[in-house]
Design an enzyme around this catalytic site. Structure first.
Site, PDB file in Angstrom:
ATOM      1  CD  GLU A 129      42.728  30.733  47.310  1.00 55.57           C
ATOM      2  OE1 GLU A 129      42.522  31.753  46.630  1.00 55.57           O
ATOM      3  OE2 GLU A 129      43.460  30.711  48.295  1.00 55.57           O
ATOM      4  CB  THR A 182      50.354  32.612  45.433  1.00 61.64           C
ATOM      5  OG1 THR A 182      49.700  33.509  46.320  1.00 61.64           O
ATOM      6  CG2 THR A 182      50.304  31.219  46.016  1.00 61.64           C
TER       7      THR A 182
HETATM    8  P1  ADP Z   1      46.812  36.348  48.305  1.00 63.23           P
HETATM    9  O1  ADP Z   1      47.617  35.233  48.925  1.00 63.23           O
HETATM   10  O2  ADP Z   1      46.987  37.635  49.048  1.00 63.23           O
HETATM   11  O3  ADP Z   1      45.395  35.991  48.109  1.00 63.23           O
HETATM   12  P2  ADP Z   1      47.427  35.670  45.633  1.00 63.23           P
HETATM   13  O4  ADP Z   1      48.694  36.022  44.935  1.00 63.23           O
HETATM   14  O5  ADP Z   1      47.135  34.269  45.985  1.00 63.23           O
HETATM   15  O6  ADP Z   1      47.389  36.618  46.904  1.00 63.23           O
HETATM   16  O7  ADP Z   1      46.172  36.118  44.774  1.00 63.23           O
HETATM   17  C1  ADP Z   1      46.129  37.312  44.160  1.00 63.23           C
HETATM   18  C2  ADP Z   1      45.932  37.098  42.640  1.00 63.23           C
HETATM   19  O8  ADP Z   1      44.563  36.764  42.383  1.00 63.23           O
HETATM   20  C3  ADP Z   1      46.232  38.375  41.898  1.00 63.23           C
HETATM   21  O9  ADP Z   1      46.915  38.039  40.710  1.00 63.23           O
HETATM   22  C4  ADP Z   1      44.869  38.937  41.580  1.00 63.23           C
HETATM   23  O10 ADP Z   1      44.857  39.708  40.390  1.00 63.23           O
HETATM   24  C5  ADP Z   1      43.998  37.686  41.430  1.00 63.23           C
HETATM   25  N1  ADP Z   1      42.585  37.935  41.751  1.00 63.23           N
HETATM   26  C6  ADP Z   1      41.531  37.743  40.935  1.00 63.23           C
HETATM   27  N2  ADP Z   1      40.378  38.083  41.542  1.00 63.23           N
HETATM   28  C7  ADP Z   1      40.686  38.499  42.777  1.00 63.23           C
HETATM   29  C8  ADP Z   1      39.928  38.973  43.886  1.00 63.23           C
HETATM   30  N3  ADP Z   1      38.607  39.106  43.824  1.00 63.23           N
HETATM   31  N4  ADP Z   1      40.587  39.272  45.013  1.00 63.23           N
HETATM   32  C9  ADP Z   1      41.933  39.154  45.085  1.00 63.23           C
HETATM   33  N5  ADP Z   1      42.720  38.722  44.080  1.00 63.23           N
HETATM   34  C10 ADP Z   1      42.099  38.395  42.919  1.00 63.23           C
END
Ligand code: ADP
Length: 308
Positions: A129, A182
């Site tokens: 995260e 986020t």
């Molecule tokens: P969510 O709240 O839907 O998880 P976030 O914005 O917190 O969305 O997270 C998405 C970010 O994390 C994106 O920038 C994405 O490229 C990165 N990321 C890296 N690895 C992963 C993964 N395995 N799954 C999802 N997002 C990923």
């Protein structure tokens, strides 16, 4: 010999109106699939990502980073291969990154014959995260790992409490297909809150926890209120106000932003109401010209699970 498992890595709804960064719950029928294997060659590799354009480099993928944090603590040279079958879009606000982080550490722990408790896994998944949003929050990874609803009582030291929930609660989530990162939606939040608002907010957090534990649906409904974050963040979400009004009119207990958005969630008592809420959300969004997904899901009391 290669040891492998296939898992379901659930989507989660964080914040739940009043509980910014501390409350979350786990969905039952929305989530990613992952295949995790232990191999003889040390090191963590992302070998496949299906359904999304995400980084394959271990240190840029939340699953890779989380597993590396686990292995560092485990202290032995282990080889891990990770395949991710994405069903939850990144930036959806229903814990896309958390599903990958939680799923990966849960599966590796399982394959290593559970050296860590589910509570201990939360800290490793939080590293993912941190990579995704710059902030090591636990309100998605905790419910993904522990199931049901979770409360982060404290971040330092980390103290996560799993809360039993009434079995009739059903979640409706609409995900407008616009990306709200986020990190972007955190930047609209003010760093200071008024005491009057804080009092109302922590009253609601206590009320929601009490309502879940005593199965008091009306108290749950009254407590699903956010006077601090929602007024600022909802501006980023098309038709938020209309969706919320319609959900309440159809009988939802409460409605708010899922995580950092753009998804909007509503909690209802029973599937009939949750489906009526879904129809109302659909009607509003059909007029916007935006693409969207709608999910209706029971609460998942188990968290990450093995798939046959
Ligand atoms: P969510 O709240 O839907 O998880 P976030 O914005 O917190 O969305 O997270 C998405 C970010 O994390 C994106 O920038 C994405 O490229 C990165 N990321 C890296 N690895 C992963 C993964 N395995 N799954 C999802 N997002 C990923």
């Amino acid at each position: 010999m290669k040891k492998s498992i296939k898992i379901f890595a659930p989507a989660t709804v964080a914040n739940l109106c009043c509980g910014f960064d501390v409350l979350g719950c786990c969905l039952d029928n929305v989530g990613d699939e992952m295949i995790i294997s232990l191999t003889s060659e040390p090191g963590v590799k992302i070998t496949k990502i299906d359904g999304a354009n995400l980084p394959m480099e271990t240190h840029k993928n939340v699953a890779g980073v989380s597993v590396e944090a686990l292995l560092k603590k485990y202290g032995k040279e282990i080889g891990v291969e990770i395949e991710i079958y994405k069903k939850i879009k990144a930036g959806s606000g229903i814990g896309s990154s958390a599903a990958s982080s939680a799923g990966a550490v849960w599966a590796v722990n399982y394959l290593l014959e559970n050296p860590f408790t589910a509570h201990e896994l939360v800290a490793f998944a939080m590293e993912g995260e941190k990579l995704a949003s710059g902030n090591a929050h636990a309100d998605n990874v905790a419910p993904a790992l522990l199931g049901s609803f979770t409360l982060v009582r404290s971040y330092n030291p980390l103290d996560v409490v799993r809360l039993n929930a009434p079995s009739d609660l059903v979640m409706t989530v609409i995900h407008p297909q616009i990306e709200v990162k986020t990190s972007d939606s955190r930047s609209v939040i003010k760093q200071n809150v008024k005491l009057k608002d804080a009092v109302q907010q922590w009253g609601n957090v206590g009320g929601l926890v009490a309502g879940l534990l005593t199965e008091d649906y009306e108290l749950i409904g009254r407590s699903l209120e956010d006077v601090i974050i929602e007024p600022l963040r909802s501006i980023l979400i098309p038709e938020f106000k209309a969706v919320k009004e319609a959900a309440i009119l159809k009988g939802a207990l409460g409605c708010g932003i899922s995580g950092s958005g753009p998804s909007i969630f509503a909690l209802s008592k029973g599937e009939v109401t949750a489906n009526l809420v879904a129809e109302a959300m659909q009607e509003i969004y059909s007029k916007t010209g935006l693409d969207f997904d709608i999910h209706v899901s029971k609460i998942n009391s188990q968290g990450v699970r093995i798939m046959k």
